[in-house]
Design an enzyme around this catalytic site. Structure first.
Site, PDB file in Angstrom:
ATOM      1  N   GLY A   1      -4.304   8.194   5.751  1.00  0.00           N
ATOM      2  CA  GLY A   1      -3.300   9.129   6.269  1.00  0.00           C
ATOM      3  C   GLY A   1      -2.201   9.395   5.259  1.00  0.00           C
TER       4      GLY A   1
ATOM      5  N   SER B   1       8.081   9.167  11.524  1.00  0.00           N
ATOM      6  CA  SER B   1       6.906   8.983  10.669  1.00  0.00           C
ATOM      7  C   SER B   1       7.282   9.143   9.208  1.00  0.00           C
ATOM      8  CB  SER B   1       5.826  10.011  11.031  1.00  0.00           C
ATOM      9  OG  SER B   1       4.910  10.135   9.961  1.00  0.00           O
TER      10      SER B   1
ATOM     11  N   LYS C   1       0.837  -1.210   0.000  1.00  0.00           N
ATOM     12  CA  LYS C   1       0.000   0.000   0.000  1.00  0.00           C
ATOM     13  C   LYS C   1       0.874   1.263   0.000  1.00  0.00           C
ATOM     14  CE  LYS C   1      -2.764   0.765   3.704  1.00  0.00           C
ATOM     15  NZ  LYS C   1      -2.690   2.121   4.252  1.00  0.00           N
ATOM     16  N   SER C   2       1.897   1.276   0.837  1.00  0.00           N
ATOM     17  CA  SER C   2       2.754   2.473   0.905  1.00  0.00           C
ATOM     18  C   SER C   2       3.437   2.732  -0.438  1.00  0.00           C
ATOM     19  CB  SER C   2       3.843   2.287   1.973  1.00  0.00           C
ATOM     20  OG  SER C   2       3.278   2.293   3.244  1.00  0.00           O
TER      21      SER C   2
ATOM     22  N   ASP D   1       2.566  -1.023  11.893  1.00  0.00           N
ATOM     23  CA  ASP D   1       1.258  -1.520  11.426  1.00  0.00           C
ATOM     24  C   ASP D   1       1.008  -2.976  11.826  1.00  0.00           C
ATOM     25  OD1 ASP D   1       0.708   0.941  10.307  1.00  0.00           O
ATOM     26  OD2 ASP D   1       1.531   0.399   8.349  1.00  0.00           O
TER      27      ASP D   1
ATOM     28  N   LYS E   1      -3.692   6.314  15.162  1.00  0.00           N
ATOM     29  CA  LYS E   1      -3.926   5.655  13.864  1.00  0.00           C
ATOM     30  C   LYS E   1      -5.422   5.708  13.518  1.00  0.00           C
ATOM     31  CE  LYS E   1       0.313   4.601  12.969  1.00  0.00           C
ATOM     32  NZ  LYS E   1       0.973   5.218  11.815  1.00  0.00           N
TER      33      LYS E   1
HETATM   34  C1  S3P Z   1       2.856   4.896   6.131  1.00  0.00           C
HETATM   35  C2  S3P Z   1       3.542   5.240   7.267  1.00  0.00           C
HETATM   36  C3  S3P Z   1       3.102   4.839   8.613  1.00  0.00           C
HETATM   37  C4  S3P Z   1       2.147   3.657   8.566  1.00  0.00           C
HETATM   38  C5  S3P Z   1       1.083   3.852   7.538  1.00  0.00           C
HETATM   39  C6  S3P Z   1       1.673   4.022   6.159  1.00  0.00           C
HETATM   40  C7  S3P Z   1       3.329   5.397   4.835  1.00  0.00           C
HETATM   41  O1  S3P Z   1       2.424   5.934   9.222  1.00  0.00           O
HETATM   42  O2  S3P Z   1       1.569   3.451   9.824  1.00  0.00           O
HETATM   43  O3  S3P Z   1       0.208   2.723   7.522  1.00  0.00           O
HETATM   44  O4  S3P Z   1       2.822   4.965   3.784  1.00  0.00           O
HETATM   45  O5  S3P Z   1       4.227   6.253   4.830  1.00  0.00           O
HETATM   46  P1  S3P Z   1       3.220   7.082  10.038  1.00  0.00           P
HETATM   47  O6  S3P Z   1       4.075   7.812   9.089  1.00  0.00           O
HETATM   48  O7  S3P Z   1       2.133   7.942  10.614  1.00  0.00           O
HETATM   49  O8  S3P Z   1       3.986   6.352  11.098  1.00  0.00           O
END
Ligand code: S3P
Length: 428
Positions: free
Chosen positions: A95, A166, A22-23, A314, A341
């Site tokens: 997010g 983050s 996903k990221s 996660d 979260k």
């Molecule tokens: C993500 C970073 C993480 C993770 C989220 C996806 C990303 O969040 O928990 O599911 O795609 O960069 P944080 O940056 O708030 O830790």
């Protein structure tokens, strides 16, 4: 919104793959949109969160088409080719979508409103508002929450010492930094996932990154590039735990991301005695992937905290389920970010584990779990949080009796087809 009933299973068996990471999928769409030329993405995640990023980019004038074989083509607009959106951008539950895209629209010569669902509008945005304002953007919000009204314009480079680890914050600033003159640097207390940095290099931008942070030299131009997204290790983690806990299990998950900044689940489970093997990794466009094979094992407790936390951020819900079956006391600390979260995951995990009979105590920044304790079926509140729903589906497999996951269909946020796959590999 539908509830899902999970029955106990005897074992899980099989060889399969999970949807694209996903990221990496969010970043593939965003960087392709910012690039000069046409990029093709293979294996893009079909998660609802990724669809939110796609829709926001389309609203900014980017043409994205679905081709045969699940390939997605993005006609890059170049960094300044976006048009003002018609109405607010809707990041849904995501997010990554709101935080990464804010870094891009902050540099555009127009105003963008970006918002999301009820859960997203409760989540903290000060962490991106502050650095973007230091770079010269003007952002209106109520109490630093979405909706954000971002008045974009010329940005200046900054050196930003983030107080939280983050990747969303780091990536937001780096994307904005591509528009600024000079070097934009972000340091963080411990390393977060580095997919943005790796993918920027694939798009021809030199990103300097190390354990302490990352930097880009602006202004930079991105050149179109074809991306092949590996399987999502966070999605795979539910099956790693299921196979570890259920007797006589043996599974192989093919071509999963083994990026070191994401491998905390492998390290944590291995430290707990899990039997996970990886095939030799192959790297494409900077991202390594491998097959993961797991068999049942007897687990013992572990201490999870410090710099490990961003690497399992996660996966803590499903690790907590594993800890209920591990011999000894597992202490999770330094995980206060979990309260911010999609739901307050510390409370969600502890309440649901207690409902199933686990020995767990919530602390300010984590929890203490003593095992092994048999779990019994219960009514589980998903809090509309995909990772809570999936973690407790795994708990339901090892419990006695039936487990009802309230709004279990929220798994679509990151893993459409999760329950179908579970049905395919389970044997009762
Ligand atoms: C993500 C970073 C993480 C993770 C989220 C996806 C990303 O969040 O928990 O599911 O795609 O960069 P944080 O940056 O708030 O830790």
């Amino acid at each position: 919104m539908s509830d899902i009933l999970v029955k106990p299973a005897r074992t899980v068996q099989g060889t399969f793959s999970v949807p694209g990471d996903k990221s990496i999928s969010h970043r593939a769409l965003i960087l392709s949109a910012m690039a000069e030329g046409k990029s093709k993405i293979t294996g893009l995640s079909d998660a609802r969160d990724v669809a939110s990023t796609r829709r926001c980019l389309e609203n900014l004038g980017v043409k994205i088409s679905s081709l045969k074989g699940g390939i997605v083509a993005v006609a890059g607009k170049g960094k300044y080719g976006f048009r003002a959106a018609k109405g607010p951008l809707d990041a849904g539950n995501s997010g990554s979508t709101i935080r990464l895209l804010s870094g891009v629209v902050a540099a555009q010569p127009f105003t963008t409103t970006i918002t999301g669902d009820e859960s997203l509008c409760r989540r903290p945005m000060r962490r991106i508002i502050e650095p973007l304002e230091r770079m010269g953007a003007h952002i209106e919000s109520s109490a630093y929450k979405a909706p954000l009204v971002i008045r974009g314009g010329a940005l200046r480079s900054i050196d930003y010492a983030s107080t939280i680890a983050s990747a969303q914050v780091k990536s937001c600033i780096l994307l904005a930094g591509l528009y600024a003159n000079g070097t934009t640097r972000v340091t963080e207390p411990s390393p977060s996932r580095d997919h943005t940095e790796r993918m920027l290099e694939a798009f021809g931008v030199k990103a300097h990154f190390s354990q302490s942070g990352a930097g880009v030299q602006g202004p930079a131009t991105l050149q179109a590039c074809d991306i092949d997204v590996p399987g999502d290790l966070s999605s795979a983690s539910f099956f790693l735990v299921a196979a570890s806990l259920l007797a006589d299990s043996e599974i192989t998950i093919e071509q999963v991301s083994v990026n070191p900044t994401r491998m905390g689940i492998y390290d944590a489970l291995s430290a707990m005695g899990a039997m996970i093997q990886t095939s030799p990794a192959v790297t494409f466009q900077g991202e390594p992937r491998a097959d993961l094979s797991v068999r049942s094992a007897r687990l013992h407790s572990a201490a999870l905290g410090g710099s490990m936390i961003p690497r399992i951020i996660d996966e803590i819900p499903v690790l907590a389920v594993a800890a209920t079956q591990a011999q000894g006391t597992t202490v999770i600390r330094d995980a206060g970010e979990l309260r911010l979260k999609e739901s307050d995951r510390l409370t969600a995990i502890c309440r649901n584990l207690q409902a199933m009979g686990a020995n767990v105590r919530e602390t300010k920044d984590g929890m203490i779990i003593t095992g092994p304790t048999p779990l019994h079926g219960a009514e589980i509140e998903s809090y509309d949080d995909h990772r809570i729903a999936m973690a407790f589906a795994i708990a339901g497999l090892i419990a006695t009796g039936e487990t009802l996951i309230k709004n279990g269909s929220c798994t679509e946020i990151s893993f459409p087809g999760f329950f179908d796959l579970l049905d395919r590999i389970r044997h009762d």
